[in-house]
Design an enzyme around this catalytic site. Structure first.
Site, PDB file in Angstrom:
ATOM      1  N   TYR A  82       5.681  18.446  86.905  1.00 22.05           N
ATOM      2  CA  TYR A  82       4.875  18.250  88.118  1.00 22.05           C
ATOM      3  C   TYR A  82       5.644  18.666  89.356  1.00 22.05           C
ATOM      4  O   TYR A  82       5.038  19.076  90.353  1.00 22.05           O
ATOM      5  CB  TYR A  82       4.375  16.808  88.203  1.00 22.05           C
ATOM      6  CG  TYR A  82       3.388  16.562  87.096  1.00 22.05           C
ATOM      7  CD1 TYR A  82       2.096  17.070  87.195  1.00 22.05           C
ATOM      8  CD2 TYR A  82       3.762  15.942  85.921  1.00 22.05           C
ATOM      9  CE1 TYR A  82       1.200  16.926  86.160  1.00 22.05           C
ATOM     10  CE2 TYR A  82       2.865  15.796  84.881  1.00 22.05           C
ATOM     11  CZ  TYR A  82       1.594  16.290  85.004  1.00 22.05           C
ATOM     12  OH  TYR A  82       0.721  16.165  83.968  1.00 22.05           O
ATOM     13  N   LYS A 100      -8.711  17.320  91.968  1.00 19.10           N
ATOM     14  CA  LYS A 100      -8.185  18.416  92.780  1.00 19.10           C
ATOM     15  C   LYS A 100      -8.976  19.698  92.539  1.00 19.10           C
ATOM     16  O   LYS A 100      -9.364  20.390  93.483  1.00 19.10           O
ATOM     17  CB  LYS A 100      -6.696  18.637  92.474  1.00 19.10           C
ATOM     18  CG  LYS A 100      -5.846  17.430  92.832  1.00 19.10           C
ATOM     19  CD  LYS A 100      -4.376  17.744  92.823  1.00 19.10           C
ATOM     20  CE  LYS A 100      -3.919  18.288  94.141  1.00 19.10           C
ATOM     21  NZ  LYS A 100      -3.722  17.280  95.180  1.00 19.10           N
ATOM     22  N   HIS A 132       9.130  15.387  82.010  1.00 18.52           N
ATOM     23  CA  HIS A 132       7.720  15.455  82.362  1.00 18.52           C
ATOM     24  C   HIS A 132       7.474  15.445  83.864  1.00 18.52           C
ATOM     25  O   HIS A 132       6.747  16.292  84.361  1.00 18.52           O
ATOM     26  CB  HIS A 132       6.841  14.462  81.613  1.00 18.52           C
ATOM     27  CG  HIS A 132       5.437  14.978  81.662  1.00 18.52           C
ATOM     28  ND1 HIS A 132       4.998  15.983  80.843  1.00 18.52           N
ATOM     29  CD2 HIS A 132       4.446  14.756  82.544  1.00 18.52           C
ATOM     30  CE1 HIS A 132       3.769  16.335  81.198  1.00 18.52           C
ATOM     31  NE2 HIS A 132       3.417  15.600  82.236  1.00 18.52           N
ATOM     32  N   TRP A 144      16.288  25.071  76.017  1.00 22.05           N
ATOM     33  CA  TRP A 144      16.624  24.531  77.345  1.00 22.05           C
ATOM     34  C   TRP A 144      16.603  23.015  77.333  1.00 22.05           C
ATOM     35  O   TRP A 144      17.169  22.376  78.213  1.00 22.05           O
ATOM     36  CB  TRP A 144      15.655  25.066  78.399  1.00 22.05           C
ATOM     37  CG  TRP A 144      14.348  24.348  78.486  1.00 22.05           C
ATOM     38  CD1 TRP A 144      13.304  24.467  77.604  1.00 22.05           C
ATOM     39  CD2 TRP A 144      13.937  23.411  79.474  1.00 22.05           C
ATOM     40  NE1 TRP A 144      12.278  23.649  77.991  1.00 22.05           N
ATOM     41  CE2 TRP A 144      12.635  22.984  79.140  1.00 22.05           C
ATOM     42  CE3 TRP A 144      14.520  22.874  80.621  1.00 22.05           C
ATOM     43  CZ2 TRP A 144      11.919  22.061  79.893  1.00 22.05           C
ATOM     44  CZ3 TRP A 144      13.808  21.950  81.378  1.00 22.05           C
ATOM     45  CH2 TRP A 144      12.521  21.555  81.007  1.00 22.05           C
ATOM     46  N   SER A 162      -4.053  24.609  98.405  1.00 18.35           N
ATOM     47  CA  SER A 162      -4.850  23.766  99.312  1.00 18.35           C
ATOM     48  C   SER A 162      -4.760  24.251 100.750  1.00 18.35           C
ATOM     49  O   SER A 162      -5.589  23.888 101.581  1.00 18.35           O
ATOM     50  CB  SER A 162      -4.389  22.308  99.250  1.00 18.35           C
ATOM     51  OG  SER A 162      -4.462  21.825  97.942  1.00 18.35           O
ATOM     52  N   THR A 213      -6.257  15.386  88.262  1.00 17.28           N
ATOM     53  CA  THR A 213      -6.210  16.851  88.300  1.00 17.28           C
ATOM     54  C   THR A 213      -7.618  17.405  88.455  1.00 17.28           C
ATOM     55  O   THR A 213      -7.849  18.352  89.211  1.00 17.28           O
ATOM     56  CB  THR A 213      -5.555  17.403  87.023  1.00 17.28           C
ATOM     57  OG1 THR A 213      -4.363  16.674  86.775  1.00 17.28           O
ATOM     58  CG2 THR A 213      -5.203  18.867  87.185  1.00 17.28           C
ATOM     59  N   ASP A 217      13.650  21.374 113.195  1.00 17.26           N
ATOM     60  CA  ASP A 217      14.390  21.931 112.047  1.00 17.26           C
ATOM     61  C   ASP A 217      14.306  20.897 110.940  1.00 17.26           C
ATOM     62  O   ASP A 217      13.601  19.893 111.070  1.00 17.26           O
ATOM     63  CB  ASP A 217      15.865  22.199 112.416  1.00 17.26           C
ATOM     64  CG  ASP A 217      16.506  23.261 111.514  1.00 17.26           C
ATOM     65  OD1 ASP A 217      16.516  23.065 110.294  1.00 17.26           O
ATOM     66  OD2 ASP A 217      16.971  24.290 112.037  1.00 17.26           O
ATOM     67  N   GLU A 232       9.391  16.626  85.869  1.00 15.37           N
ATOM     68  CA  GLU A 232       9.848  17.965  86.237  1.00 15.37           C
ATOM     69  C   GLU A 232       8.708  18.980  86.221  1.00 15.37           C
ATOM     70  O   GLU A 232       8.637  19.838  87.101  1.00 15.37           O
ATOM     71  CB  GLU A 232      10.975  18.401  85.284  1.00 15.37           C
ATOM     72  CG  GLU A 232      11.379  19.860  85.354  1.00 15.37           C
ATOM     73  CD  GLU A 232      12.087  20.233  86.645  1.00 15.37           C
ATOM     74  OE1 GLU A 232      12.598  19.334  87.340  1.00 15.37           O
ATOM     75  OE2 GLU A 232      12.120  21.440  86.950  1.00 15.37           O
ATOM     76  N   SER A 261      22.145  19.788  93.849  1.00 13.77           N
ATOM     77  CA  SER A 261      21.439  20.610  94.830  1.00 13.77           C
ATOM     78  C   SER A 261      20.015  20.105  95.042  1.00 13.77           C
ATOM     79  O   SER A 261      19.555  19.939  96.175  1.00 13.77           O
ATOM     80  CB  SER A 261      21.431  22.061  94.352  1.00 13.77           C
ATOM     81  OG  SER A 261      20.436  22.782  95.002  1.00 13.77           O
ATOM     82  N   SER A 262      19.323  19.830  93.939  1.00 13.52           N
ATOM     83  CA  SER A 262      17.928  19.385  94.055  1.00 13.52           C
ATOM     84  C   SER A 262      17.833  18.041  94.748  1.00 13.52           C
ATOM     85  O   SER A 262      16.922  17.805  95.548  1.00 13.52           O
ATOM     86  CB  SER A 262      17.291  19.242  92.671  1.00 13.52           C
ATOM     87  OG  SER A 262      17.127  20.482  92.085  1.00 13.52           O
ATOM     88  N   HIS A 298      16.501  32.024  79.433  1.00  6.85           N
ATOM     89  CA  HIS A 298      15.274  32.386  80.149  1.00  6.85           C
ATOM     90  C   HIS A 298      14.634  31.133  80.743  1.00  6.85           C
ATOM     91  O   HIS A 298      14.268  31.102  81.920  1.00  6.85           O
ATOM     92  CB  HIS A 298      14.305  33.089  79.197  1.00  6.85           C
ATOM     93  CG  HIS A 298      12.885  33.158  79.681  1.00  6.85           C
ATOM     94  ND1 HIS A 298      12.489  33.981  80.701  1.00  6.85           N
ATOM     95  CD2 HIS A 298      11.771  32.476  79.307  1.00  6.85           C
ATOM     96  CE1 HIS A 298      11.186  33.816  80.922  1.00  6.85           C
ATOM     97  NE2 HIS A 298      10.731  32.898  80.082  1.00  6.85           N
ATOM     98  N   HIS A 323       4.739  12.385  74.970  1.00  5.63           N
ATOM     99  CA  HIS A 323       3.791  13.331  74.362  1.00  5.63           C
ATOM    100  C   HIS A 323       4.491  14.645  74.006  1.00  5.63           C
ATOM    101  O   HIS A 323       3.908  15.477  73.328  1.00  5.63           O
ATOM    102  CB  HIS A 323       2.563  13.569  75.256  1.00  5.63           C
ATOM    103  CG  HIS A 323       2.837  14.263  76.549  1.00  5.63           C
ATOM    104  ND1 HIS A 323       2.171  13.976  77.707  1.00  5.63           N
ATOM    105  CD2 HIS A 323       3.717  15.221  76.889  1.00  5.63           C
ATOM    106  CE1 HIS A 323       2.616  14.736  78.682  1.00  5.63           C
ATOM    107  NE2 HIS A 323       3.560  15.503  78.210  1.00  5.63           N
ATOM    108  N   HIS A 324       5.726  14.807  74.467  1.00  8.37           N
ATOM    109  CA  HIS A 324       6.508  15.978  74.057  1.00  8.37           C
ATOM    110  C   HIS A 324       7.143  15.766  72.691  1.00  8.37           C
ATOM    111  O   HIS A 324       7.794  16.661  72.168  1.00  8.37           O
ATOM    112  CB  HIS A 324       7.618  16.260  75.069  1.00  8.37           C
ATOM    113  CG  HIS A 324       7.105  16.655  76.416  1.00  8.37           C
ATOM    114  ND1 HIS A 324       6.900  17.954  76.789  1.00  8.37           N
ATOM    115  CD2 HIS A 324       6.731  15.900  77.480  1.00  8.37           C
ATOM    116  CE1 HIS A 324       6.431  17.995  78.025  1.00  8.37           C
ATOM    117  NE2 HIS A 324       6.319  16.755  78.471  1.00  8.37           N
ATOM    118  N   ARG A 356       7.730  28.686  67.501  1.00 12.12           N
ATOM    119  CA  ARG A 356       8.471  29.165  68.676  1.00 12.12           C
ATOM    120  C   ARG A 356       9.902  29.473  68.285  1.00 12.12           C
ATOM    121  O   ARG A 356      10.379  29.050  67.256  1.00 12.12           O
ATOM    122  CB  ARG A 356       8.624  28.094  69.756  1.00 12.12           C
ATOM    123  CG  ARG A 356       7.523  27.298  70.112  1.00 12.12           C
ATOM    124  CD  ARG A 356       7.953  26.045  70.895  1.00 12.12           C
ATOM    125  NE  ARG A 356       8.623  26.342  72.165  1.00 12.12           N
ATOM    126  CZ  ARG A 356       8.958  25.404  73.037  1.00 12.12           C
ATOM    127  NH1 ARG A 356       8.700  24.134  72.788  1.00 12.12           N
ATOM    128  NH2 ARG A 356       9.562  25.713  74.148  1.00 12.12           N
TER     129      ARG A 356
END
Lengths: 528, 288
Positions: free
Chosen positions: A258, A332, A254, A143, A269, A329, A107, A256, A170-171, A78, A303-304, A451
């Site tokens: 963002y 924003k 991390h 994951w 925006s 943040t 293009d 990722e 790809s990315s 998932h 922090h993870h 979890r």
């Protein structure tokens, strides 16, 4: 500016090719954008079905529907599918469709590579999904692929590693294309600080992608060699360290997160100024805030992993650097609110999704601040509080951002207005069910429910029941989304004008709806 | 800007990407099956490699033909430059992951296993008697006793080879800009020959390590980082040398002008990149 729209005269103008070849061989940014968006929606439903398997199992205490092993496969798959298959491709699809039109370019800069970045994805996810049918089942170690647990994966293991490699390739190609397009394809006069926020946030996102996707590739390569070629990167007996994987992974992981939220910042925006009928408040400060967030994202990764046993100085550094992200943040969020201040507001579906984004993403941000407090995190770590936190930033954050974008630009893509009434129903159903699903998880986590466990103690039963009902409701509401999109795509609805909305800003609104196959073959004139 | 001739060239449809995807699919599925112990996987992998080679040849062939027929204006040229620049940056980050692993092992995990920082009991209870040192194959002496690779001898020679090749490619570039095609051919050939001799020497070094020093990929964290870093670097040198060879054949065919030679420059950038990676390798893997 409307005189700049039709530019096809005296040019060997190619329309789309016929049949399947159009989609296999296309180099057109709009076609490729459409492919990405359809792919992403498909993955959203596959990943969503897996979420529903999880929530069905968790509806009541005890084991009822699936084996614990399969449950773990579902949580792992998932996440992988939603992160790499649904959210990221959706934003790349939006970038493909909108960025060339927003900057007045003909293009994407590297059209063939653009095709390849898309067509690697079905391959990558075909491989990943095929692991469900292999000996030992799909990956089930989460994951995050932490060793040594992930090394216990069955035959699926090398397929997992290589599908991650493919997603990375790809990315990276997609990100290179977006950077080059933005830096090289702008219409004359479109200076960097005149660019729309969506373009800006995507530029920053693309830099993040190029910086961290190769690191993920390196991390999974080390997993592969540890498993098959006798290396000791994550083996303490050989001088390595399983925790080292976590450091490398989260150095990718991390930024990722963002990567998954910055383009949504860009989308809201664009939308909030249109429906507040005021220009975006503090455009330049938004650019600097997004850049600061991107920079800080590189120095907060541990922090993870507050509970792995880090030196105190490390814990303090990562705690404070994480909290620092709240500053840009906050800039924003305040700018979005200031944009609406005394605005002439109206509440069409894209605006509703954007407002929900603003409230609910902020809730996710605040629970993130709670998690950033190292001593408190020891209690929250690996509980449902974390699940609640990142689903608040990802579902009513990123996914609502994507949905807002889809409603906002759908008339530009299809040429007809979507069904506003159904759109509003879709919004309210999604907004109510998303909170019903994820808000109780905060309480579950604070009460100590871990979890990635298929069973739980009976004291957690009520909140789990609520969350499961919410999840099923949310899943069903999304069928309405598909119906609305298909209806609009088939041209069923009120014909949209070029502007679509009430005097929106941006070059994309100067071309007709639906946008012609080729736009801005001659660059437009930029006002001011 | 509105001249039709000076338009940004946008290709209309290409079948190479989808061929590449099929190649990647076969390659990945083949390798995975092979690793899982299915011999057939190897042949699927070779099939994938074959398709990838066909794809690369065809794709680059198309691009070269378009370039030679003048389809690319200066804006397209800038796109290619930026694309190559960011591709190299992504490669830098790929190597950064392995250098990160090396630095982490040397400064964190190995000292910690030896009881450094607050790990006194880790050392006492789990790896009693293990003292932190580098090079090491860890407290479990994984792979058995080995001899580390020193900085003198072959690695030093290889450093000289790569640095020299960097000079020769620069001389070739200057010759190209000053229309000295003869000098260009000789120095470009010298560059890729130096590149291939680097790979040959490294293969020799690997055989030495495996046969006489008991230094293998399985020699704990030292062997892991040594072979992964030098191995991926060697792979990049091989790719770079192949690309230089192709550029040489293009030079022989009369491609490139003093003004337009992005293909040459891209490969030269790539070559300098593998050179810089090697210098970092030499300092942190062989020397310090």
């Amino acid at each position: 500016m409307s005189s700049t729209t039709h530019s096809a005269e005296h040019h060997d103008d190619h329309g789309p090719a016929k049949g399947i070849k159009r989609w296999l061989f296309t180099t057109n940014h709009k076609d490729i954008g459409t492919l990405y968006l359809i792919f992403s929606l498909t993955m959203f439903f596959i990943g969503g079905s897996m979420a529903l398997v999880i929530r069905s199992e968790l509806m009541m205490p005890g084991l009822q529907f699936v084996h614990p092993e399969f449950f773990n496969q579902m949580t792992t798959m998932h996440a992988l599918i939603m992160v790499f298959g649904a959210v990221m491709p959706a934003f790349v699809g939006l970038a493909n469709w909108m960025i060339p039109m927003m900057i007045g370019g003909p293009d994407m800069a590297l059209p063939r590579m653009n095709n390849w970045s898309f067509w690697i994805l079905p391959i990558a996810f075909g491989i990943l999904l095929s692991t469900l049918f292999m000996n030992g089942g799909a990956p089930a170690g989460g994951w995050t692929m932490y060793p040594p647990l992930v090394l216990q994966t069955g035959n699926a293991f090398p397929f997992l590693v290589f599908s991650v490699h493919l997603m990375g390739i790809s990315s990276i190609m997609g990100a290179i294309n977006i950077i080059v397009t933005i830096m090289n394809m702008r219409a004359p006069g479109m200076s960097l600080l005149k660019m729309p926020m969506f373009v800006w946030t995507w530029l920053i996102t693309a830099y993040l992608l190029i910086a961290v996707m190769p690191v993920l590739a390196g991390a999974v390569t080390m997993l592969l060699t540890d498993q098959f070629f006798g290396t000791s990167f994550f083996l303490a007996a050989g001088g390595g360290d399983p925790v080292m994987f976590q450091h490398i992974f989260w150095f990718f992981g991390h930024p990722e997160v963002y990567i998954m939220i910055l383009p949504a910042f860009g989308v809201v925006s664009e939308i909030i100024p249109t429906f507040a009928r005021k220009p975006l408040f503090g455009h330049d400060s938004m650019v600097y805030a997004a850049s600061s967030i991107a920079f800080l994202s590189f120095i907060v990764w541990a922090h993870h992993m507050f509970t792995v046993g880090m030196p105190l100085t490390g814990q303090l550094f990562f705690m404070f650097s994480t909290m620092l992200i709240a500053v840009p943040t906050g800039v924003k969020v305040f700018n979005w609110m200031a944009t609406m201040w005394k605005g002439s507001m109206s509440f069409e579906t894209p605006m509703l999704f954007s407002l929900a984004f603003l409230f609910l993403f902020t809730i996710g941000g605040f629970s993130g601040l709670m998690l950033a407090i190292a001593p408190a995190d020891v209690q929250y770590h690996d509980t449902y509080f974390v699940v609640a936190h990142f689903h608040y930033v990802l579902v009513p954050g990123s996914v609502f951002g994507i949905m807002a974008a889809a409603y906002y630009w759908l008339p530009k893509w299809t040429g007809v207005m979507y069904d506003e009434k159904l759109g509003k129903i879709h919004f309210w159903a999604s907004a109510i069910f998303v909170n019903l699903t994820f808000f109780p998880m905060h309480f579950l986590g604070l009460a100590g429910m871990p979890r990635r466990i298929p069973d739980y103690s009976t004291q957690f039963a009520d909140f789990n029941m609520m969350a499961s009902i919410g999840a099923i409701g949310f899943g069903l509401s999304q069928l309405l989304f598909v119906y609305i999109i298909i209806k609009a795509a088939r041209g069923n609805g009120v014909k949209a004008t070029a502007e679509v909305w009430d005097n929106p800003r941006g070059l994309e609104w100067t071309v007709p709806s639906p946008a012609p196959y080729h736009t801005f073959e001659n660059p437009p004139t930029i006002k001011e | 800007m509105s001249h039709a001739e000076n338009r940004y060239y946008i290709p209309h449809g290409s079948h190479w990407p989808i061929v590449g995807s099929i190649g990647l699919l076969l390659l990945m599925v083949g390798v995975s099956n092979w690793l899982n112990g299915h011999e057939l996987g190897r042949w699927v992998m070779f099939g994938g490699v074959g398709i990838m080679i066909i794809m690369l040849t065809g794709w680059f062939g198309t691009v070269i033909a378009e370039s030679q027929t003048g389809k690319y204006n200066s804006q397209v040229d800038i796109s290619f430059r930026m694309g190559m620049y960011w591709f190299i940056f992504s490669e830098v980050m790929f190597f950064a992951a392995f250098f990160g692993a090396l630095f982490y092992a040397r400064n964190m995990s190995v000292p910690w296993l030896g009881g450094d920082s607050n790990n006194f009991f880790t050392n006492l209870l789990l790896w009693s008697g293990f003292e932190s040192e580098w090079p090491t194959n860890g407290p479990g002496t994984i792979g058995g006793h080995f001899e580390p690779m020193g900085p003198i001898g072959l690695p030093l020679l290889n450093t000289a080879i790569l640095l020299l090749s960097s000079v020769t490619v620069t001389i070739a570039h200057h010759a190209l800009r000053e229309k000295h095609r003869g000098v260009l051919k000789i120095f470009l050939a010298a560059t890729f020959l130096l590149g291939f001799s680097f790979v040959y020497m490294q293969a020799f070094e690997y055989m030495e390590a495996y046969e006489h020093m008991n230094l293998t990929l399985g020699s704990g964290i030292y062997g892991s980082t040594f072979f992964m870093l030098t191995g991926f670097h060697g792979m990049h040198v091989t790719i770079g040398a192949i690309m230089l060879t192709i550029i040489w054949f293009r030079v022989v065919r009369g491609h490139f002008t003093p003004e337009h030679h992005f293909g040459f420059e891209a490969v030269a950038w790539y070559w300098h990149f593998v050179d810089v990676v090697w210098l970092c390798l030499y300092v942190f893997v062989y020397w310090l």
